[in-house]
Motif scaffolding. Structure first.
Motif, PDB file in Angstrom:
ATOM      1  N   MET A  78      19.778 -54.465  37.082  1.00  0.00           N
ATOM      2  CA  MET A  78      19.546 -53.603  35.909  1.00  0.00           C
ATOM      3  C   MET A  78      18.221 -52.841  36.044  1.00  0.00           C
ATOM      4  N   LYS A  79      17.172 -53.616  36.354  1.00  0.00           N
ATOM      5  CA  LYS A  79      15.850 -52.992  36.513  1.00  0.00           C
ATOM      6  C   LYS A  79      15.863 -51.984  37.652  1.00  0.00           C
ATOM      7  N   LYS A  80      16.543 -52.389  38.758  1.00  0.00           N
ATOM      8  CA  LYS A  80      16.596 -51.532  39.949  1.00  0.00           C
ATOM      9  C   LYS A  80      17.363 -50.249  39.655  1.00  0.00           C
ATOM     10  N   THR A  81      18.469 -50.385  38.942  1.00  0.00           N
ATOM     11  CA  THR A  81      19.285 -49.200  38.601  1.00  0.00           C
ATOM     12  C   THR A  81      18.457 -48.226  37.773  1.00  0.00           C
ATOM     13  N   LEU A  82      17.754 -48.777  36.795  1.00  0.00           N
ATOM     14  CA  LEU A  82      16.920 -47.923  35.938  1.00  0.00           C
ATOM     15  C   LEU A  82      15.862 -47.188  36.760  1.00  0.00           C
ATOM     16  N   LYS A  83      15.255 -47.932  37.685  1.00  0.00           N
ATOM     17  CA  LYS A  83      14.230 -47.332  38.542  1.00  0.00           C
ATOM     18  C   LYS A  83      14.828 -46.209  39.376  1.00  0.00           C
ATOM     19  N   ARG A  84      16.027 -46.480  39.933  1.00  0.00           N
ATOM     20  CA  ARG A  84      16.673 -45.463  40.773  1.00  0.00           C
ATOM     21  C   ARG A  84      16.991 -44.214  39.962  1.00  0.00           C
ATOM     22  N   ILE A  85      17.493 -44.414  38.745  1.00  0.00           N
ATOM     23  CA  ILE A  85      17.815 -43.255  37.902  1.00  0.00           C
ATOM     24  C   ILE A  85      16.536 -42.452  37.626  1.00  0.00           C
ATOM     25  N   PHE A  86      15.460 -43.186  37.346  1.00  0.00           N
ATOM     26  CA  PHE A  86      14.174 -42.540  37.068  1.00  0.00           C
ATOM     27  C   PHE A  86      13.719 -41.693  38.254  1.00  0.00           C
ATOM     28  N   TYR A  87      13.768 -42.295  39.458  1.00  0.00           N
ATOM     29  CA  TYR A  87      13.329 -41.551  40.641  1.00  0.00           C
ATOM     30  C   TYR A  87      14.227 -40.348  40.884  1.00  0.00           C
ATOM     31  N   LEU A  88      15.535 -40.523  40.677  1.00  0.00           N
ATOM     32  CA  LEU A  88      16.493 -39.434  40.889  1.00  0.00           C
ATOM     33  C   LEU A  88      16.161 -38.253  39.967  1.00  0.00           C
ATOM     34  N   PHE A  89      15.941 -38.562  38.698  1.00  0.00           N
ATOM     35  CA  PHE A  89      15.599 -37.509  37.727  1.00  0.00           C
ATOM     36  C   PHE A  89      14.274 -36.855  38.119  1.00  0.00           C
ATOM     37  N   LEU A  90      13.324 -37.701  38.518  1.00  0.00           N
ATOM     38  CA  LEU A  90      11.990 -37.213  38.868  1.00  0.00           C
ATOM     39  C   LEU A  90      12.074 -36.222  40.024  1.00  0.00           C
ATOM     40  N   ILE A  91      12.878 -36.551  41.011  1.00  0.00           N
ATOM     41  CA  ILE A  91      13.007 -35.681  42.184  1.00  0.00           C
ATOM     42  C   ILE A  91      13.800 -34.421  41.826  1.00  0.00           C
ATOM     43  N   LEU A  92      14.852 -34.598  41.029  1.00  0.00           N
ATOM     44  CA  LEU A  92      15.712 -33.449  40.718  1.00  0.00           C
ATOM     45  C   LEU A  92      15.048 -32.444  39.780  1.00  0.00           C
ATOM     46  N   CYS A  93      14.195 -32.938  38.888  1.00  0.00           N
ATOM     47  CA  CYS A  93      13.670 -32.044  37.847  1.00  0.00           C
ATOM     48  C   CYS A  93      12.766 -30.953  38.414  1.00  0.00           C
ATOM     49  N   ILE A  94      12.118 -31.241  39.545  1.00  0.00           N
ATOM     50  CA  ILE A  94      11.164 -30.245  40.083  1.00  0.00           C
ATOM     51  C   ILE A  94      11.904 -29.012  40.636  1.00  0.00           C
ATOM     52  N   PRO A  95      12.873 -29.182  41.537  1.00  0.00           N
ATOM     53  CA  PRO A  95      13.601 -27.978  41.978  1.00  0.00           C
ATOM     54  C   PRO A  95      14.384 -27.313  40.854  1.00  0.00           C
ATOM     55  N   ALA A  96      14.817 -28.113  39.858  1.00  0.00           N
ATOM     56  CA  ALA A  96      15.580 -27.527  38.737  1.00  0.00           C
ATOM     57  C   ALA A  96      14.756 -26.455  38.035  1.00  0.00           C
ATOM     58  N   GLY A  97      13.434 -26.688  37.965  1.00  0.00           N
ATOM     59  CA  GLY A  97      12.546 -25.723  37.326  1.00  0.00           C
ATOM     60  C   GLY A  97      12.525 -24.377  38.032  1.00  0.00           C
ATOM     61  N   PHE A  98      12.815 -24.373  39.333  1.00  0.00           N
ATOM     62  CA  PHE A  98      12.792 -23.117  40.090  1.00  0.00           C
ATOM     63  C   PHE A  98      14.061 -22.303  39.861  1.00  0.00           C
ATOM     64  N   LEU A  99      15.096 -22.969  39.368  1.00  0.00           N
ATOM     65  CA  LEU A  99      16.389 -22.281  39.215  1.00  0.00           C
ATOM     66  C   LEU A  99      16.497 -21.547  37.880  1.00  0.00           C
ATOM     67  N   ILE A 100      15.601 -21.860  36.958  1.00  0.00           N
ATOM     68  CA  ILE A 100      15.739 -21.256  35.623  1.00  0.00           C
ATOM     69  C   ILE A 100      14.472 -20.497  35.232  1.00  0.00           C
ATOM     70  N   GLU A 101      14.624 -19.626  34.291  1.00  0.00           N
ATOM     71  CA  GLU A 101      13.493 -18.821  33.815  1.00  0.00           C
ATOM     72  C   GLU A 101      13.298 -19.059  32.323  1.00  0.00           C
ATOM     73  N   HIS A 102      12.064 -18.881  31.875  1.00  0.00           N
ATOM     74  CA  HIS A 102      11.817 -18.988  30.437  1.00  0.00           C
ATOM     75  C   HIS A 102      12.525 -17.839  29.739  1.00  0.00           C
ATOM     76  N   GLU A 103      13.273 -18.183  28.701  1.00  0.00           N
ATOM     77  CA  GLU A 103      14.092 -17.140  28.042  1.00  0.00           C
ATOM     78  C   GLU A 103      13.236 -16.180  27.220  1.00  0.00           C
ATOM     79  N   HIS A 104      12.020 -16.652  26.874  1.00  0.00           N
ATOM     80  CA  HIS A 104      11.181 -15.792  26.039  1.00  0.00           C
ATOM     81  C   HIS A 104       9.717 -16.084  26.404  1.00  0.00           C
ATOM     82  N   ALA A 105       9.344 -15.673  27.645  1.00  0.00           N
ATOM     83  CA  ALA A 105       8.007 -16.014  28.149  1.00  0.00           C
ATOM     84  C   ALA A 105       6.932 -15.319  27.322  1.00  0.00           C
ATOM     85  N   VAL A 106       6.001 -16.128  26.820  1.00  0.00           N
ATOM     86  CA  VAL A 106       4.914 -15.576  26.005  1.00  0.00           C
ATOM     87  C   VAL A 106       3.599 -15.643  26.772  1.00  0.00           C
TER      88      VAL A 106
END
Lengths: 616, 69
Positions: free
Chosen positions: B1-29
């Motif tokens: 259980m603990k390991k699964t949670l950790k893996r999910i956390f790392y997966l999200f952590l790694i995925l979230c950075i490139p995800a930011g490059f794929l999208i733009e702020h819809e209303h950049a101020v």
């Protein structure tokens, strides 16, 4: 047709009925029936201004119903129901009575259309809520309650002063837009921001809430500060001062939360932080910001109640309230449901997408962006990070998991899930947190202004997730530095607590000594007069003998003393003492005429004398 | 259980950075709205700032538990 009444009256009636009801089931039923009746009442309340009564030439308005007051009305009534479910197992009827009075007066504030009605309910709110602290019945709660009520009474006095000046200046008691400027508005604003726990007037909150009863603290989190946000929204929108106070208090709360060891005090500091978003939104004053503040108050009431329910459940079950006493005990094994429900609150306050904090907090932050306020925007972001760091990570980690410091002995705790009614209340609150998070339209439809805001855009979701995940990474790196420490943090309450101790010392020692000395001297005079009045007829003789004694004594002192002379002096003293102790006996002092007649003759003589002189 | 949670956390952590490059702020101020994945920096630095700031503040405000008694 259902006859509608002010919702405040339903709760106040409930508070009066509750102590009279015998039987636990009936009482529990009444506890749930009152909020349900109030909710139905709200549904039937039309928009407009009604329940107007004349009082001393002024109008008291108990029903000013518009979208803003209804939004707060709904969430307060929903919260009262959830809080009552959570408190069903409590047999202390007094606590429920205090809670009903507290909720009723808050609703009175929300629907008040004039300043006098507002003030009356404002004070009832302060007085009834303090009992939720005092019912904890320990010295710390008693002291904290006294400090709480004194701060609130000070705030109430400021509000009353402001109201009186306002009424004298404008001739109107109507409660509406006041705006900043002039003495009246400053006093009223001071009264409001004391209840909103705006620094430096915030310490009452983190002082008193953690000392309240387990169930009482859940009610306390919801009503006082949010009713203050409501009155600020109503009367001080667009005040620049509030923008900065709000942003600073949002960060202030999270910084103090880092230092905290008591789990409910940590959450209390997060109330200050979250109310900062609302106060900031009021100050920004745009439609989006005002909507954001209202929505955030709505969501905050739900998730903060859930968080307090979780923390209070741990306290109820284990009897421990400090991270240093809980970390390393692995409570997650014994309380998995409680932990899961708490985490829903933790994710909600941290504005994780799909939880309700996300749909309201982002609105306030976006409003700051829309108005081109970079510093405010960044401060609110920073507060958001801090919120997740402590409420979402530090507190649950320290409470349910955690590692005890090296070398510290870890004792076993017998823990279990809290009573069923507490879990049900937490479950219902958690459901509402997720429901409003997933389907925000239900909330946006009741906001005061039309909503043109979409929280679930790809950028907002990804940006929020990035921020939260990296906060979690930083937490993981510094996890050893974030454990609880057995200390307390000095806050602005120092300014009245320490001088208060000094004042107490001054009263107990110098002032008390002065009183005793004064009492002694007065008592000496009284006893002297009493002694002399024992036989007033002998007074001239005693006086003469006393003069004689003094004269002889003086002469002997000049010419030298001898055994014989000392004996003579002693005899004189003895004679005076004997005379002083002779009580009046009318048979001894009988005169040819009575004393009364003598006095009358003397009086008549002087009267005649004066008459004669006047005639001449 | 603990390991699964950790893996999910790392997966999200790694995925979230490139995800930011794929999208733009819809209303950049603000200018930082145009920098991809800037919230990664905000999140990490913000957390460090708060932890560090609080540690410093602790020297000033932390007192013994019986301070007011």
């Amino acid at each position: 047709m259902i006859e509608i009444v002010p919702p405040a009256f339903i709760y106040i009636l409930g508070a009066l009925l509750l102590p009279l009801v015998r039987g636990r089931r009936l009482r529990s039923a009444l506890q749930l029936l009152i909020p349900a009746a109030a909710f139905v009442d709200l549904l039937y309340m039309p928009k407009g201004t009604y329940w107007i009564y004349q009082f001393l030439g002024y109008e008291l308005i108990l029903g000013r119903v518009d979208k803003l007051s209804m939004c707060f009305g709904y969430v307060f009534v929903i919260m009262s129901f959830l809080g009552m479910v959570y408190a069903l197992h409590v047999r202390d009827t007094g606590q429920h009575t205090a809670a009903f009075l507290y909720i009723g007066s808050t609703l009175g504030v929300v629907f008040a259309g004039d300043l006098f009605t507002l003030f009356a309910f404002w004070e009832i709110m302060a007085v009834s809520s303090v009992f939720l602290v005092w019912y904890q019945r320990d010295p710390a709660a008693l002291d904290a309650g006294f400090r709480y009520i004194m701060v609130h009474l000070f705030g109430g006095c400021a509000l009353l002063a402001g109201i009186i000046i306002h009424v004298v200046e404008t001739g109107s008691t109507q409660f509406g837009l006041i705006g900043y400027g002039g003495l009246a508005s400053q006093f009223i604003l001071l009264g409001f921001i004391i209840n909103a726990a705006v620094p430096p007037f915030h310490a009452w909150l983190s002082d008193a809430y953690p000392e309240a009863t387990v169930t009482g603290s859940v009610f306390l989190t919801a009503f006082t500060t949010k009713s203050a946000v409501y009155v600020l929204l109503r009367s001080f929108p667009g005040v620049e001062l509030l923008v900065w106070l709000g942003a600073i208090m949002a960060v202030y709360g999270v910084v103090y939360a880092v230092l905290e060891n008591d789990i409910r005090r940590l959450l209390a500091y997060h109330i200050i932080s979250q109310v900062g978003y609302m106060v900031c939104g009021v100050g920004l004053g745009s439609e989006m910001a005002m909507n954001g503040s209202t929505a955030h108050a709505f969501c905050h009431i739900l998730y903060k109640a859930l968080l307090f329910m979780g923390a209070a459940a741990v306290i109820q079950v284990t009897g421990r309230r400090k991270l240093t006493e809980l970390q390393g005990r692995n409570l997650y094994k014994q309380m998995p449901i409680c932990l899961s429900l708490y985490m829903i609150g933790g994710f909600s306050i941290s504005a994780v997408p799909l939880f309700n904090g996300f749909v309201s907090k982002t609105m306030v932050v976006a409003a700051a962006g829309e108005l081109h306020r970079p510093a405010i925007h960044l401060l609110l972001h920073l507060a958001s990070i801090g919120t997740f760091l402590h409420t979402g990570l530090k507190l649950p980690y320290g409470t349910w998991f955690g590692r005890a410091p090296k070398g510290e002995e870890v004792d076993e705790i017998e823990a279990h899930e809290p009573p069923l009614n507490m879990l049900i209340a937490m479950g219902m609150t958690a459901f509402l947190c997720i429901f409003t998070g997933v389907y925000p339209a239900v909330l946006y439809n009741i906001l005061p202004y039309p909503v043109d805001f979409h929280p679930y855009t790809p950028y907002k979701v990804v940006a929020m997730m990035q921020m939260l995940l990296l906060t979690a990474a930083a937490f993981w790196i510094y996890i050893d530095k974030l454990g609880g420490e057995a200390t307390i943090s000095v806050d602005t309450d120092w300014f009245y607590r320490k001088p208060g101790l000094l004042l107490l010392w001054f009263c107990i020692h110098p002032l008390q000594n002065l009183r005793l000395a004064f009492q002694k001297s007065v008592a000496g005079i009284v006893s002297g007069v009493t002694g002399l009045s024992r036989n007033p007829i002998l007074l001239p003789e005693i006086g003469l003998r006393y003069l004689h004694l003094k004269a002889v004594n003086g002469l002997y002192r000049i010419s030298g003393r001898s055994e014989e002379r000392t004996q003579q002096l002693r005899d004189l003293e003895t004679r005076i003492s004997e005379l002083r102790h002779l009580t009046y006996d009318e048979n001894v002092y009988r005169r040819p005429i009575g004393l009364g007649v003598l006095l009358a003759i003397i009086l008549l003589f002087f009267y005649g004398l004066i008459y004669y002189i006047r005639l001449r | 259980m603990k390991k699964t949670l950790k893996r999910i956390f790392y997966l999200f952590l790694i995925l979230c950075i490139p995800a930011g490059f794929l999208i733009e702020h819809e209303h950049a101020v603000f200018f930082w709205h145009k920098i991809p994945s800037i919230d990664v920096v905000f999140g990490f630095l913000g957390a460090m700032l708060l932890i560090g700031g609080a540690r410093l503040l602790a020297h000033l405000v932390h007192k013994e538990e019986d301070f007011y008694d």
